[in-house]
Each structure stands twice: as structure tokens, then as C-alpha cells.
Design an enzyme around this catalytic site. Structure first.
Site, PDB file in Angstrom:
ATOM      1  N   ILE A   1       0.837  -1.209   0.000  1.00  0.00           N
ATOM      2  CA  ILE A   1       0.000   0.000   0.000  1.00  0.00           C
ATOM      3  C   ILE A   1       0.868   1.254   0.000  1.00  0.00           C
ATOM      4  CG2 ILE A   1      -1.917  -1.210   1.081  1.00  0.00           C
ATOM      5  CD1 ILE A   1      -1.182   0.083   3.743  1.00  0.00           C
TER       6      ILE A   1
ATOM      7  N   ARG B   1      14.962  -6.115  13.439  1.00  0.00           N
ATOM      8  CA  ARG B   1      15.741  -6.185  12.207  1.00  0.00           C
ATOM      9  C   ARG B   1      15.188  -5.177  11.192  1.00  0.00           C
ATOM     10  NH1 ARG B   1      18.573 -10.507  10.170  1.00  0.00           N
ATOM     11  NH2 ARG B   1      17.335 -12.085  11.221  1.00  0.00           N
TER      12      ARG B   1
ATOM     13  N   GLU C   1       3.498   2.132  11.863  1.00  0.00           N
ATOM     14  CA  GLU C   1       2.703   3.021  12.707  1.00  0.00           C
ATOM     15  C   GLU C   1       3.508   3.643  13.842  1.00  0.00           C
ATOM     16  OE1 GLU C   1      -1.628   1.009  12.414  1.00  0.00           O
ATOM     17  OE2 GLU C   1      -0.067  -0.267  13.203  1.00  0.00           O
TER      18      GLU C   1
END
Lengths: 328, 737
Positions: free
Chosen positions: B473, B620, B697
Site C-alpha cells: 500500500i 531487524r 505506525e
């Protein structure tokens, strides 16, 4: 979008002939009109495309002023060397408006005729006296953060969104028009706009089919120039308050002041008494506050735009401090 | 199939052993050229022969009933093929797999302004939109609940994503503490504000429905579509190779997809529908408005004894999502007594739902400002206050943390930002007309691993192909999956082909909750691990003794080209990652620290963010460039949430007042300052097979609070009702000289 007939005018004379017929709109850059047509706020039956008219020149007048073709894009006008050198307030106002892409398309003539950004004007599901005369005004007791504090009426509290026109008003611009009967007339920007009263749908004195062909600027007034726009983000927002200012100081006193305001009225706002109050005064907050008192004497907020009253005062003072800084 | 349930964290993962050194590299997004050249086709741009266009009809009142709909004039309009208003399946807004059908099947009841009520289908988009204006709808309006009182919730602690946190005797400890802080905050409605609006092309092939739709998940969406249409989800295929942003708003299936499917069945032709920008505001969900109360009690040394975070959020009837406002606060700071709850007020608003950083975006805005205020009241530097309250294990449940480098983030950030140059005294630095200030805040985002599957094929020619129904997205999925497979199989990245965005591919988690990259990467790594095992067997070696690099397999002192080892036969393997007992045994989260410098205009109260620095612990790093881009985008969101974004509902009509990008202000480039981002990388093998934690986020969490704290430091004004627009500063600005 409602279907419409489209024609392209190859001369101003042909344009006004077409423009006089019924529900017709001229289209130049289309940066406002097309949005309004998609939302069916504007539903013209005919579109006359004037974007290819040969009105793209910025010429120097014999009196030292400028004659600007109505099709000159905002971006070009802002970058014009004569404008940046002599009318920096205009250049700065233009660059404070919209975005780079929009300024490339938007025309000088069209910029004067932008419609308001009132939230309720934009939603065809709800009443709006400007969009549907007599239907009502939800803005007055609704959300009105961007609305006017001066010149409002019971029927409409919308503000005018243009930056360019605010600078034009400070510069005493004159619009040259062509009417369908072939007459040309010159309209001072001070006479162009109408207060909403009980006919908020009528925004200017232009007649059906009347086409702005040029804008004339008198020689630049004496003094330093500035355009200060205060808005809700750093770019791409309409003015909450803007000030176009030209102020001259000589021998410790203000000798000339030309002040126009955006975001606070239904038209680019200018009041002689504000300027008169400054002329002859020693620059300083006392004089600046006195001018602001006059400007805002009749100001009226509607709730969410109440802050514009102190904001207009503070912005005016900041601009006057800036322009009189060396002398103050 | 290589199953992996997080139960053996001590075992070195496939990616830890790999030596190709492509994972983590800042490789440009592989889909970038197609996107910037226009070659990438988004849902509405997919060509379909003989397609019709739909325009959704929406309600012009905020509460009440439809008495009658007269669509005769619309049906007679040029180009109109059908007007559909009676099918009981027509949804009021977006559909999902968890709410009851009655939450969106509202019939002629109107529960919010802009609710979808029908569709006009025509030969062109313009004809459909014009005819929609001819549909005459007669309403019986009612007084709606448009301004819910968030001081008086209707439902106490409704079930949501996160249970309440209640440990210790909060009231007693708070009441008896040496220092007490107690402050209320509010945050407004936020829109997801994706660039690409919700759009779908629907067509039927016999009884199979094919949707090209702008969605954050493909396989996951089939269930919702099946429910909404009363059909078998197995008969639904969702295709979304390119999605122009989601930000949570495309986790549900847009109403237009269901309208297009119904209209396509009705007309026997493919149907395309795109929601207009103004429709998206009401038809996609928004972040709920919140009212929050933050209480912090400490001892005299600033050690937190009790931490309270209570929120009330708004939601419309029958929708079950509860903004998890305390999700970040739960594990952030010490304090044995904890009381963290969310209550709910019902409103006649469009649906509220998960928007980028649900819970953290609004929750950290309040809590991280509260921490700043409490630190100042205690006479502590905000970093020192946080350092004193850094828990060793979760203060909420006593469980150990996975990797948690939060203190390191503070320290590295302070050093890079120049925190020691900050004056603790507000309004003490002035440059011309501007007050200058500095602020900081912590970032936290829960890390979640979600079940995900992927198939990886090592082709006979030594190239690889990964297939999973993940979406990209704008986040970089194509690129990171390429890197994971290249790393695990020892290939050059250009030898890896990535197929995603189609529900017919192995089921992944989809994009959302910052779990997409780590979950899909885990599935990919597991599939690769199985392939590596088979390659090792071909060399009569143990998998642990196999090295894959540059298209060669090395074991037992033999180095063999993969093409030779494969002997003309491809190897295919399925990877299946899912949360296991370690998921419950540890508290996993991503962390960071934000630092902001702002300028506040002394006359007008305008705020300009001048620079930001952020240091982050995301486990990571799969691709340093796409990870950085995610963080930068999140920080810009944080700036928007603290300064600009405010979805306003009219108190009388219930309409969204500013449902477009002209008046719903997100930060422009001019509002986005230079943003410096660094990672403190430590692979978190407790988190998942990929050792990666969520990043999408994280940047949004705390960024706004750092700006708010900097505004206070600049001009000495605390604003507790966000966004901090200039009118809220104007009257309190320091006097001019």
C-alpha cells in the site's frame, strides 16, 4: 457533472457574444469552476473557453503603471520582473495562494472571481443562500472558522478567498472589461464587489457576458510593501487573515498607507479611515492599535471565527511594525 | 510445509545464518518506476470491456428515515442503465468480517450524514453522477446525536482490541502519593486521508465475483465480501496489486465494492465505482474523537507509583470497534498501580475504526504531553523522568520484554538533536518574531505477529518466485519480500520475482497493524528455510552447514551452482508463520524517541516545525530506505495530528464540514521540516522468524507530543485540546516588547 455545450472563443468580441446567452460561464484556467461543476454547485449550460485569447501580455503603461492581460497565469504574473520590482506585494500575494500547479493554470481575471470556500456552499445537500437563494445559512450557527467578521449579512457570512485580489485592492487596480454590446468599461476594484446583503448570490457588478480583458495598475505607491498571510498551515490553505500593505515613513511620521485585508470580509477589505488614522502619526503600537480599532469597530464573530478579531489586530500590528521598522 | 510457532527463539533463524547481505540494504522500491511513470494500474484504471459506471447515492440528513425515493427522473436521464435503492444487501458504509450484518444493513434508516443508500449506474461516470442529483429522496428527519458528550459515556469498558489494565489499588495509591498529576485532553476525528480514494471494478464470471479493489488485504477481504453479498467467500477473488495508500481506511471493504458487485450482477456488465473525495469521509471509517484523562502519581524522587489513562471515544450504533487509546500506555512506564480503561459514547456519526496507529496516535499525544508536564512539575528533565521510570519487565503483567532499546533511543536522540542546548525555561529563546522551543517524546507501537503464508519457488534456472496475497500500500512490500528471499536463498535481488495483491495466492496477514512486513517476511523466510533444507540434502549436508550465496550452495567443502544442484527441477515450499506461545510469554513492541524544534510566531500564534530527529528500535531493519520512509511518513502524520487535522461534524446537521483536502488540513511539504531518522538495530528473535518489529505506525506515535512539548517550551502555553491551532495560542502569547 451536468452536461454542457462547449465552444472556444477566438476573440474577446466572440467570447462576449457567446457569454451573454442564458446560463453561460467563461472558463480560463478552470481551477475553481471545474471543481464547482463536478460538485454541481455551478451548473452552466454553456462554457465559453477564453483560455486561448491573446490576453497574455504584461505591458508597462506610459504613466509607469502596468496593464496586465486577463489570461496571464498567476505564476507568470508573480514572476514578472516588473511586478517583482515595483509591486512586490502583488507578487507575494500571488505566491501565497494555492499551489504551484494551480498558479500555472489560474488566470489573472479568474482569480478576482473565485467563489467562497464556505463549507456549506460546497455541500449541495444542505441549504446555502449563495447557492440557492432563500434556502438559509447553516454557517451562521454552524462551523465558521474561515468566515467573515466584517460586511456580513443575515443571509451570508462567507469570506472571499483570493490573495491576489487583496493586493490588487491595496494597489487600486482597475479592471477593463468588454460587454456584449461592444462597450468597454473600466471598473475600479473598489467598485467591483458587492456586499452580500439579501442577495449573496450576486457577488460583483459584472453583467451577464461581461468579460475582464485587462487589469491596470497605477504607478506603484510610495512606501515599502508587504503581504502577510496567516493560515492554518504553512501552504495551500486559504487566509484566516491576510494583510496587503504599502506604508511610507518620512521624517519619523507615516506619510502614506494603503492597507487591504483578506479572510475577514466577503470581499477584499479596505477602509479609508484606517489609513487616514495612520497618516501623520509616529509609527508605534499606539498608532497601530488605533488603526486596528477603526478597522475592527464593527467586527462581528460567529463562534468559531471569533479569534479572527484579535488575529486581524495582531497581524496588522506585526505588518506595520515590519514596514516601519527602521523608522519606528 | 514449514510451520513455525514462535516457540524456539534460541534457534538461529534462516536470516541470521544468511550471508548474501541484501537484507536491510536501502534498495529503491521495485514498484517505484511503474508508479511514477503511470504504468502501475490502480483499481479504477483497470480496463474492462463494456463497463458501466456507478455513482453512490448518499443521505442528506444525519438521522431519521427515508420516507420515499423517486428515481423515475434519474432512470430516464441520458445514459442511465439502472438505479438500485431496494436491495437489502446495499450497505450503509464499509463492510468487514467482524461486525454484525445489521451494523451496515440499515435499509431506509439513516444513522449518519452521507450514509450510502443506493447507486445510479450509467454508461459514463459523468452521466451517473449527474443523474444522482435527479433522485428525489423524501426524509423524515430526527434529532441526531451529533455532539456526543464524551464526559458521559453510554457503555463502560466495552469489549475491544485491548482489555482494561487494572493492577494494584490505583485510587488509594494515587490519593496518597507525594506528587499527583491529573489532566484531561481531547483529540478530534482524524481521516485516513489516503491519496487514492476507495475504488472498485466488479465483474462476474458465472458465479465467481472478481473485484479489482483498493484494499489493504485481498484474501482477508473475501470473507467480508462474501458476508455482505450472502455468497460463498470461495467464490470471491480480490485483486489489488497497487494501492494508493490505506492508513487503516482500507482494512474494511469499501461500500463501493459491494454496490459495484450488486450492480454488475443486476446489469450483467462490469461496473466501476470510485467514491468521491467527499464521500470517502463518511463511507470509510475515521479515527474516533477522544476525551482522555491522564493521572500520574510519583514519590518525591519522581518514581511513578500509579499511572491512570482513561478514555471515552465515540462510535456509531452497532459498530464494535473501540479505539484502543491505552494500548501504548499499557507497557510504557513504571508504576505498579495501573488503571487504564476505555469507555464509549454512541453517536450518529459515520463509523469510527482503525486509522494508522490506532490507540497510540491519540493516546501518546495525551500521555507524552502529560509526562512532559509532570517532569516539569517535578523539576526533572523529561528524559531523566522517563529514565527513572523505565520498567525492566512489563508493569502491566510482569512479563519480560522482547528487545527494548528505548533508553538508547533517548540517549542517541538527545546527542544527535543537541538536547543539551535546550533551555528548560519556556519562552526564553526568541528569533525575530518567533519564539523557539524544543520538546521530546517517547514512541511505542505494539508489535503483533499475525498468521501468514507464502509459497517460494526456486526455479530450475536459479531464480526465485514468492507468492503471497499480501498488499503493497505504498509501504515497500514488493521490495522487502524480494530482499528476504534473496537473502535467505543467497540470490541477487533481481533474481527474485514477487507476486502479491491477489486473493488466489497464499493467505497473508494483509497490510495493517504494522504486522504485514514482519508476518509475511516470516512466512517467506520459513519457506526459504525448507528449500535450503532440500538443497542441503542434495549435498548430503545438514541445513545448518549449508551456505547459500551468489547463486551457489556451499557445504562440506563443495560449492555448486544452484542451477546444477537443481538439475532442471524447481523446488517449491510453503511457509506458514503464526503466533505461538512466545507471543503470549513476552511483551513485544517497537520503540523510539522523537525530538522537535518549533517556532511559534509571537504575533499570530502560527507554529512552524523547524526540524525533527527520531531514533527507533524496530528489530531487524528489512530495508533501511523503506523503513525510513515509513517513519518519516509517520512523523509527518504526527505533525498533522498535533497541528492541523480536525474532522469537524456540524452540530445541527451531522455532516462532515470539511470532507476534502482543501479544508481537512494535512501537512504540506512546507509544514514538513527536515526529519532525521536513525535506527538502533537489534534483531528480535522473540518477535517472529524475521526478527523484525512493526514500523509502519511507530513514527506517528509520540511525534505530535514532541511538537506539543516544543510549543510549550517555545512560548509557555499548554494546549490540551488538539489540534494546537493558532487561535488556541493567540490570547495567551507572551506580551510584546
Amino acid at each position: 457533472m451536468k452536461t454542457f455545450d462547449y465552444s472556444r472563443a477566438d476573440s474577446p468580441e466572440a467570447a462576449v457574444q457567446g457569454g451573454a446567452v442564458g446560463n453561460t460561464r467563461f472558463i480560463a484556467g478552470g481551477t475553481n469552476l471545474l471543481d464547482l461543476m463536478k460538485l454541481q454547485i455551478e451548473t452552466p449550460e454553456r462554457i465559453v473557453d477564453i483560455s486561448r485569447l491573446d490576453l497574455n501580455e504584461v505591458e508597462e503603461g506610459e504613466d509607469g503603471g502596468l496593464r496586465i492581460g486577463a489570461m496571464v497565469p498567476n505564476a507568470d504574473l508573480a514572476a514578472n520582473p516588473l511586478v517583482t520590482a515595483r509591486y512586490p506585494v502583488l507578487s507575494r500575494a500571488l505566491l501565497a495562494g494555492a499551489s504551484g500547479q494551480l498558479r500555472n493554470k489560474a488566470s489573472t481575471g479568474g482569480n478576482f472571481l473565485q467563489r467562497t470556500r464556505c463549507y456549506y456552499f460546497y455541500d449541495t445537500a444542505v441549504p446555502c443562500n449563495k447557492r440557492e437563494p432563500g434556502s438559509g445559512c447553516p454557517a451562521k450557527d454552524g462551523f465558521n472558522r474561515i468566515h467573515a467578521i466584517l460586511g456580513t449579512s443575515d443571509d451570508c457570512i462567507a469570506s472571499h478567498p483570493s490573495d491576489m485580489a487583496v493586493a490588487m485592492r491595496a494597489l487600486d487596480a482597475v479592471l477593463v472589461t468588454l460587454k456584449p454590446d461592444g462597450d468597454r468599461r473600466r471598473i475600479s476594484i473598489h467598485d467591483l464587489y458587492r456586499l452580500p446583503g439579501d442577495t449573496p448570490q450576486i457577488e460583483t457588478v459584472l453583467e451577464a457576458g461581461e468579460l475582464i480583458t485587462h487589469v491596470e495598475l497605477p504607478p506603484p505607491p510610495v512606501g515599502k510593501q508587504s503581504y502577510r498571510k496567516v493560515r492554518d498551515r504553512a501552504s495551500y490553505a486559504f487566509a484566516l487573515v491576510s494583510v496587503a500593505a504599502i506604508v511610507a515613513v518620512d521624517d519619523g511620521r507615516i506619510t502614506n498607507a494603503s492597507l487591504a485585508f483578506g479572510g475577514i470580509g466577503p470581499m477584499p477589505w479596505r477602509e479609508d479611515a484606517v489609513e487616514k488614522a495612520l497618516i501623520g502619526q509616529v509609527p508605534g503600537d499606539a498608532a497601530f492599535n488605533a488603526a486596528a480599532d477603526i478597522l475592527l469597530a464593527d467586527a462581528k464573530g460567529f463562534g468559531s471565527n471569533d479569534f479572527k478579531i484579535p488575529l486581524a489586530r495582531r497581524t496588522l500590528i506585526a505588518v506595520l511594525r515590519e514596514l516601519t521598522g527602521d523608522a519606528a | 510445509m514449514a510451520d513455525h510457532t514462535l516457540s524456539s527463539p534460541e534457534r538461529l533463524s534462516t536470516l541470521d545464518r544468511a550471508v548474501q547481505r541484501v537484507l536491510g540494504q536501502p534498495i529503491d522500491r521495485t514498484d517505484g518506476p511503474a508508479k511514477v511513470s503511470g504504468d502501475a494500474r490502480y483499481s479504477f484504471e483497470i480496463e474492462a470491456d463494456n463497463a458501466l459506471y456507478g455513482h453512490i447515492l448518499t443521505a442528506g440528513i444525519g438521522a431519521g428515515r427515508i420516507d420515499a425515493i423517486d428515481a423515475d427522473a434519474a432512470r430516464a436521464a441520458p445514459g442511465v442503465v439502472a438505479v438500485l435503492v431496494d436491495d437489502p444487501r446495499l450497505p450503509a458504509d464499509a463492510v468487514n468480517s467482524f461486525d454484525k450484518l445489521k451494523s451496515w444493513r440499515l435499509g431506509h434508516d439513516i444513522r449518519f450524514f452521507g450514509q450510502a443508500i443506493g447507486v445510479v449506474v450509467a454508461e459514463t461516470q459523468e452521466a451517473a453522477r449527474a443523474a444522482a442529483r435527479l433522485v428525489d429522496i423524501r426524509y423524515a428527519p430526527q434529532q441526531g446525536r451529533f455532539t456526543p458528550d464524551l464526559s458521559h459515556p453510554d457503555e463502560i469498558e466495552p469489549e475491544g482490541l485491548r482489555p482494561p489494565v487494572k493492577t494494584g489499588d490505583f485510587d488509594a495509591i494515587f490519593a496518597g502519593a507525594t506528587f499527583r498529576y491529573d489532566q484531561s485532553y481531547s483529540t478530534p476525528i482524524h481521516f485516513p486521508a489516503a491519496m487514492e480514494p476507495q475504488a472498485t471494478l466488479a465483474r462476474w464470471e458465472d458465479d465467481e465475483l472478481i473485484l479489482h479493489s483498493s484494499l489493504q488485504s485481498t484474501g482477508g477481504a473475501t470473507k467480508a465480501v462474501g458476508r455482505a453479498l450472502d455468497i460463498d467467500p470461495q467464490k470471491v477473488r480480490v485483486i489489488a496489486p497497487f494501492v494508493g495508500g490505506g492508513f487503516g481506511g482500507k482494512t474494511s471493504v469499501g461500500a463501493e465494492a459491494i454496490y459495484a458487485a450488486i450492480a454488475a450482477k443486476h446489469t450483467g456488465r462490469p461496473v466501476k465505482i470510485v467514491q468521491t473525495r467527499r464521500q470517502v469521509a463518511a463511507l470509510a471509517h475515521h479515527r474516533a474523537p477522544t476525551r482522555q484523562r491522564v493521572r500520574i502519581a510519583t514519590d518525591a524522587d519522581g518514581h511513578i507509583r500509579a499511572f491512570g489513562h482513561h478514555a471515552v471515544i465515540a462510535q456509531r450504533d452497532n459498530r464494535s470497534f473501540v479505539e484502543p487509546v491505552h494500548i501504548g500506555t499499557t507497557h510504557l512506564y513504571a508504576g505498579d498501580a495501573r488503571l487504564m480503561t476505555v469507555d464509549l459514547a454512541r453517536a450518529d456519526h459515520p463509523t469510527s475504526g482503525a486509522v494508522r496507529s490506532p490507540g497510540e496516535a491519540c493516546g501518546t499525544l495525551a500521555v507524552e504531553v502529560a509526562m512532559d508536564e509532570a517532569a516539569e512539575a517535578l523539576g526533572l528533565d523529561p528524559i531523566e523522568f522517563r529514565r527513572r521510570n523505565e520498567p525492566k519487565v512489563s508493569p502491566a503483567n510482569g512479563k519480560p520484554f522482547g528487545t527494548r532499546k528505548l533508553i538508547e533511543c533517548y540517549e542517541e536522540g538527545a546527542r544527535r538533536f543537541g538536547w543539551d542546548q535546550r533551555s528548560a525555561k519556556p519562552a526564553s529563546r526568541r528569533e525575530g518574531d518567533w519564539w523557539i522551543g524544543h520538546g521530546m517524546a517517547a514512541a511505542i507501537r505494539s508489535n503483533i505477529t499475525v498468521e501468514a503464508r507464502a509459497t517460494v519457488t526456486l526455479e530450475a534456472d536459479g531464480s526465485a518466485h514468492i507468492e503471497t496475497d499480501m498488499t503493497d500500500i505504498g509501504t515497500g512490500t514488493y521490495t522487502i519480500l524480494m530482499q528476504v528471499v534473496a537473502e535467505a536463498l543467497g540470490l541477487s535481488p533481481d533474481r527474485v520475482r514477487v507476486s502479491i495483491g491477489d486473493s488466489s495466492l497464499p493467505r497473508s496477514a494483509g497490510s495493517g497493524g504494522s504486522f504485514g512486513a514482519s508476518s509475511a517476511s516470516s512466512a517467506a523466510a520459513l519457506a526459504c528455510q525448507e528449500i535450503a533444507g532440500k538443497l542441503a540434502a542434495k549435498l548430503d549436508a545438514e541445513a545448518k552447514d549449508l551456505t547459500l550465496q551468489d547463486g551457489h550452495a556451499t557445504a562440506r567443502n563443495r560449492r555448486v551452482p544452484l542451477t546444477e544442484l537443481l538439475g532442471g527441477e524447481a523446488i517449491s515450499a510453503k511457509g506458514h508463520a503464526k503466533p505461538g506461545k512466545h507471543t503470549d510469554a513476552h511483551v513485544s513492541a517497537s520503540y523510539g524517541a522523537h525530538f522537535a524544534e518549533v517556532a511559534v510566531n509571537a504575533f499570530t500564534g502560527e507554529v512552524r516545525v523547524r526540524r525533527m530527529t527520531g531514533i527507533f528500535d524496530i528489530g531487524r531493519v528489512l530495508n533501511e530506505k523503506t523503513a525510513r520512509s515509513q517513519i518519516v511518513g509517520g512523523i509527518v502524520w504526527g505533525i498533522g495530528s498535533v497541528l492541523h487535522e480536525d474532522g469537524v461534524i456540524d452540530p445541527h446537521s451531522g455532516q462532515f464540514v470539511n470532507p476534502d483536502f482543501g479544508e481537512y488540513h494535512i501537512p504540506t511539504h512546507a509544514d514538513s521540516p527536515p526529519i532525521e531518522v536513525h535506527f538502533i538495530e537489534e534483531v528480535d528473535n522473540l518477535a517472529n522468524e524475521a526478527g523484525a518489529k512493526g514500523v509502519g505506525e511507530l513514527g506517528n506515535s509520540g511525534a505530535g507530543a514532541a511538537v506539543a512539548n516544543a510549543i510549550y517550551n517555545a512560548c509557555g502555553i499548554r494546549v490540551h485540546d488538539f489540534p494546537i491551532t493558532l487561535d488556541k495560542l493567540l490570547s495567551a502569547l507572551p506580551e510584546q516588547d
